[in-house]
Design a protein around this motif. Structure first.
Motif, PDB file in Angstrom:
ATOM      1  N   VAL A   1      31.635 -78.102  69.252  1.00 35.37           N
ATOM      2  CA  VAL A   1      31.477 -79.171  68.248  1.00 35.37           C
ATOM      3  C   VAL A   1      32.692 -80.096  68.222  1.00 35.37           C
ATOM      4  N   TYR A   2      33.844 -79.595  68.689  1.00 32.15           N
ATOM      5  CA  TYR A   2      35.072 -80.402  68.641  1.00 32.15           C
ATOM      6  C   TYR A   2      35.162 -81.394  69.802  1.00 32.15           C
ATOM      7  N   GLY A   3      34.238 -81.294  70.754  1.00 27.82           N
ATOM      8  CA  GLY A   3      34.242 -82.225  71.881  1.00 27.82           C
ATOM      9  C   GLY A   3      35.051 -81.694  73.039  1.00 27.82           C
ATOM     10  N   SER A   4      35.674 -82.597  73.792  1.00 24.74           N
ATOM     11  CA  SER A   4      36.344 -82.206  75.025  1.00 24.74           C
ATOM     12  C   SER A   4      37.824 -82.564  74.953  1.00 24.74           C
ATOM     13  N   LEU A   5      38.692 -81.622  75.384  1.00 26.98           N
ATOM     14  CA  LEU A   5      40.140 -81.878  75.369  1.00 26.98           C
ATOM     15  C   LEU A   5      40.597 -82.440  76.706  1.00 26.98           C
ATOM     16  N   GLY A   6      41.759 -83.131  76.676  1.00 29.64           N
ATOM     17  CA  GLY A   6      42.432 -83.489  77.921  1.00 29.64           C
ATOM     18  C   GLY A   6      43.192 -82.277  78.435  1.00 29.64           C
ATOM     19  N   ASP A   7      44.260 -82.514  79.216  1.00 29.51           N
ATOM     20  CA  ASP A   7      44.958 -81.384  79.837  1.00 29.51           C
ATOM     21  C   ASP A   7      45.721 -80.530  78.831  1.00 29.51           C
ATOM     22  N   THR A   8      46.063 -81.121  77.677  1.00 27.42           N
ATOM     23  CA  THR A   8      46.835 -80.352  76.698  1.00 27.42           C
ATOM     24  C   THR A   8      46.115 -80.316  75.352  1.00 27.42           C
ATOM     25  N   GLY A   9      46.694 -79.551  74.422  1.00 24.42           N
ATOM     26  CA  GLY A   9      46.148 -79.498  73.062  1.00 24.42           C
ATOM     27  C   GLY A   9      45.170 -78.350  72.889  1.00 24.42           C
ATOM     28  N   LEU A  10      44.934 -78.003  71.633  1.00 21.11           N
ATOM     29  CA  LEU A  10      44.030 -76.899  71.293  1.00 21.11           C
ATOM     30  C   LEU A  10      43.164 -77.331  70.119  1.00 21.11           C
ATOM     31  N   PHE A  11      41.962 -76.774  70.022  1.00 23.13           N
ATOM     32  CA  PHE A  11      41.116 -77.039  68.844  1.00 23.13           C
ATOM     33  C   PHE A  11      41.635 -76.230  67.661  1.00 23.13           C
ATOM     34  N   LEU A  12      41.889 -76.938  66.564  1.00 20.86           N
ATOM     35  CA  LEU A  12      42.217 -76.274  65.296  1.00 20.86           C
ATOM     36  C   LEU A  12      41.009 -76.390  64.377  1.00 20.86           C
ATOM     37  N   GLU A  13      41.026 -75.662  63.279  1.00 17.47           N
ATOM     38  CA  GLU A  13      39.930 -75.751  62.297  1.00 17.47           C
ATOM     39  C   GLU A  13      39.861 -77.153  61.703  1.00 17.47           C
ATOM     40  N   THR A  14      40.978 -77.876  61.755  1.00 19.10           N
ATOM     41  CA  THR A  14      41.031 -79.226  61.178  1.00 19.10           C
ATOM     42  C   THR A  14      40.715 -80.328  62.195  1.00 19.10           C
ATOM     43  N   THR A  15      40.484 -79.951  63.448  1.00 17.96           N
ATOM     44  CA  THR A  15      40.164 -80.953  64.478  1.00 17.96           C
ATOM     45  C   THR A  15      38.847 -81.659  64.116  1.00 17.96           C
ATOM     46  N   SER A  16      38.847 -82.996  64.267  1.00 18.48           N
ATOM     47  CA  SER A  16      37.627 -83.743  63.942  1.00 18.48           C
ATOM     48  C   SER A  16      36.495 -83.374  64.896  1.00 18.48           C
ATOM     49  N   TYR A  17      35.291 -83.390  64.375  1.00 19.42           N
ATOM     50  CA  TYR A  17      34.130 -83.128  65.222  1.00 19.42           C
ATOM     51  C   TYR A  17      33.891 -84.312  66.163  1.00 19.42           C
ATOM     52  N   ASP A  18      33.544 -83.996  67.406  1.00 17.28           N
ATOM     53  CA  ASP A  18      33.281 -85.041  68.387  1.00 17.28           C
ATOM     54  C   ASP A  18      32.341 -84.501  69.468  1.00 17.28           C
ATOM     55  N   PRO A  19      31.160 -83.991  69.051  1.00 19.99           N
ATOM     56  CA  PRO A  19      30.293 -83.313  70.027  1.00 19.99           C
ATOM     57  C   PRO A  19      29.785 -84.282  71.085  1.00 19.99           C
ATOM     58  N   GLN A  20      29.637 -83.767  72.315  1.00 20.08           N
ATOM     59  CA  GLN A  20      29.313 -84.649  73.439  1.00 20.08           C
ATOM     60  C   GLN A  20      27.991 -84.339  74.118  1.00 20.08           C
ATOM     61  N   SER A  21      27.410 -83.179  73.830  1.00 19.63           N
ATOM     62  CA  SER A  21      26.122 -82.845  74.477  1.00 19.63           C
ATOM     63  C   SER A  21      25.059 -82.705  73.389  1.00 19.63           C
ATOM     64  N   PRO A  22      23.789 -82.764  73.770  1.00 19.10           N
ATOM     65  CA  PRO A  22      22.751 -82.514  72.754  1.00 19.10           C
ATOM     66  C   PRO A  22      22.923 -81.143  72.097  1.00 19.10           C
TER      67      PRO A  22
END
Ligand code: NAD
Ligand code: TYD
Length: 349
Positions: free
Chosen positions: A135-156
């Motif tokens: 649900v958080y979408g896709s990251l680049g080479d760095t970073g991690l999903f946190l509970e506060t990360t904005s939603y950015d879903p990319q697939s159906p």
């Protein structure tokens, strides 16, 4: 204390491990497993516990509003652990409507039934929604999903799961529904349907078939052994705070191609084949449309608040997983005959 808990999707991959854990650990609970038995649901996954006195199976569809309401009247549930879903990204690309129906409409049906059944009596009740890191979408080479990360879903698929997460929070906010949500990374282990990467590749290696690696294979996923996910769900169900979200992950990132090479090596050992045999089956194929580059989870909230950590090292989990699939060839052969062959042809030819 005795409770009656509805577990949806309990005949599927993760659900079957959750049902087993709850049924074994809480003999005083009544565990009702509601599952439609789609292609992904398989009661063979629960043979070892099907005769437990605290376990009941109900075949039904969460999209069927009347049926769900009646089920809530019949059992007077104290809690729901909701796992039923259409779960495969590739299928969501071919048939998004199925995902909207089960993942969104089905979830809202369950929320409505729970809201009506628990109205004015919410104390001690809980709607636990099992979701995904996608649900958080896709990251680049760095970073991690946190509970506060904005939603950015990319697939159906991830859009339908994101939508269901929003509905659960909206019911908490609007109607005071007691809830928790967890968002987990990629699971692996026994009983996973061979449309997902690991069981599909294990089965293909066993049968000397090509290993279809999407794109350049440099997509990254975090992997968690399924039993550790079930243990996290148990902990969050019983100790998580109302209205909270918990990320669950394995602290274990791999690019697909590195993971596949480790799998190939372990499969050669397990099958007694010469080193390099399985790797020779690798075949790069057309990429998945809109393929998410990288998922990576920060699961420290769960670790710090509830003391949960993965119990297995990845290499150990992988060896166990391979041993399970090779020891349960009949399970695999049963589900890969029939419809699976049509799916495989459509997806990979
Ligand atoms: P799965 O596809 O193996 O199992 C899904 C189960 O739901 C099946 O038993 C199926 O019969 C049942 N089901 C489907 N539609 C239904 C309907 N309309 N009514 C009733 N039952 C229905 O899925 P899984 O991999 O075990 O995933 C379970 C849950 O965990 C899903 O909500 C998924 O989004 C989430 N999740 C999965 C992963 C993963 O790596 N597999 C990771 C994070 C979160
Ligand atoms: P998958 O198991 O479908 O999980 P998800 O897409 O939900 O992460 O796929 C895991 C990764 O493996 C993903 O990057 C897509 C890739 N993949 C392949 O390269 N080939 C395949 O045949 C499949 C099913 C997946």
């Amino acid at each position: 204390m005795s409770k009656t808990i509805l577990i949806t999707g309990g005949a599927g991959f993760i659900g079957s491990h959750v049902v087993r854990l709850f049924s074994n650990k809480y003999p005083d609970y009544k565990i009702v497993n509601l599952d439609k038995l789609t292609y992904a649901g398989n009661l063979e996954n629960l043979r070892d516990i099907e005769n437990h006195a605290n376990y009941i199976f109900e075949k039904g569809d969460i999209v069927d509003e009347r049926y769900i309401k009646d089920l809530f009247s019949k059992y007077n549930f104290d809690g729901v652990v909701h796992l039923a879903a259409e779960s495969h990204v590739d299928r969501s690309i071919t048939n998004p409507m199925e995902f909207i129906m089960t993942n969104v409409v089905g979830t809202v049906n369950l929320l409505n039934a729970a809201k009506d059944a628990w109205k004015g009596n919410e104390d001690g009740k809980l709607f636990y929604h099992v979701s995904t890191d996608e649900v958080y979408g896709s990251l680049g080479d760095t970073g991690l999903f946190l509970e506060t990360t904005s939603y950015d879903p990319q697939s159906p698929y991830s859009s339908s799961k994101a939508s269901s997460d929003h509905f659960v929070r909206a019911y908490g906010n609007t109607y005071g529904m007691p809830f928790v949500i967890s968002n987990c990374s990629n699971n692996y282990g026994p009983n996973q349907f061979p449309e997902k990467l690991l069981p599909l590749f294990i089965n293909n290696i066993r049968n000397g078939k090509a290993l279809p690696v999407y794109g350049d294979g440099k997509f990254t996923r975090d992997w968690l052994y399924v039993v550790d996910h079930a243990i996290a769900i148990d902990k969050i169900y019983h100790e998580g705070r109302n209205g909270e979200t918990y990320n669950i992950g394995g602290f274990n990132e791999w690019t697909n191609i590195d993971l596949i090479k480790v799998l190939c090596k372990q499969m050669d050992i397990a099958l007694g084949n010469a080193a390099g045999t399985a790797e020779n089956l690798i075949s790069y194929v057309k990429d998945r449309p809109g393929h998410d580059k990288r998922y990576a989870i920060d699961a420290n909230k769960l670790k710090n608040e509830l003391g949960w950590e993965p119990s297995l090292q990845f290499e150990e989990g992988l060896v166990k997983t391979i041993a399970w699939y090779l020891g349960n060839k009949e399970w695999m052969d049963n589900i890969t005959s029939g419809d699976y062959q049509n799916y495989y042809k459509q997806q990979y030819s």
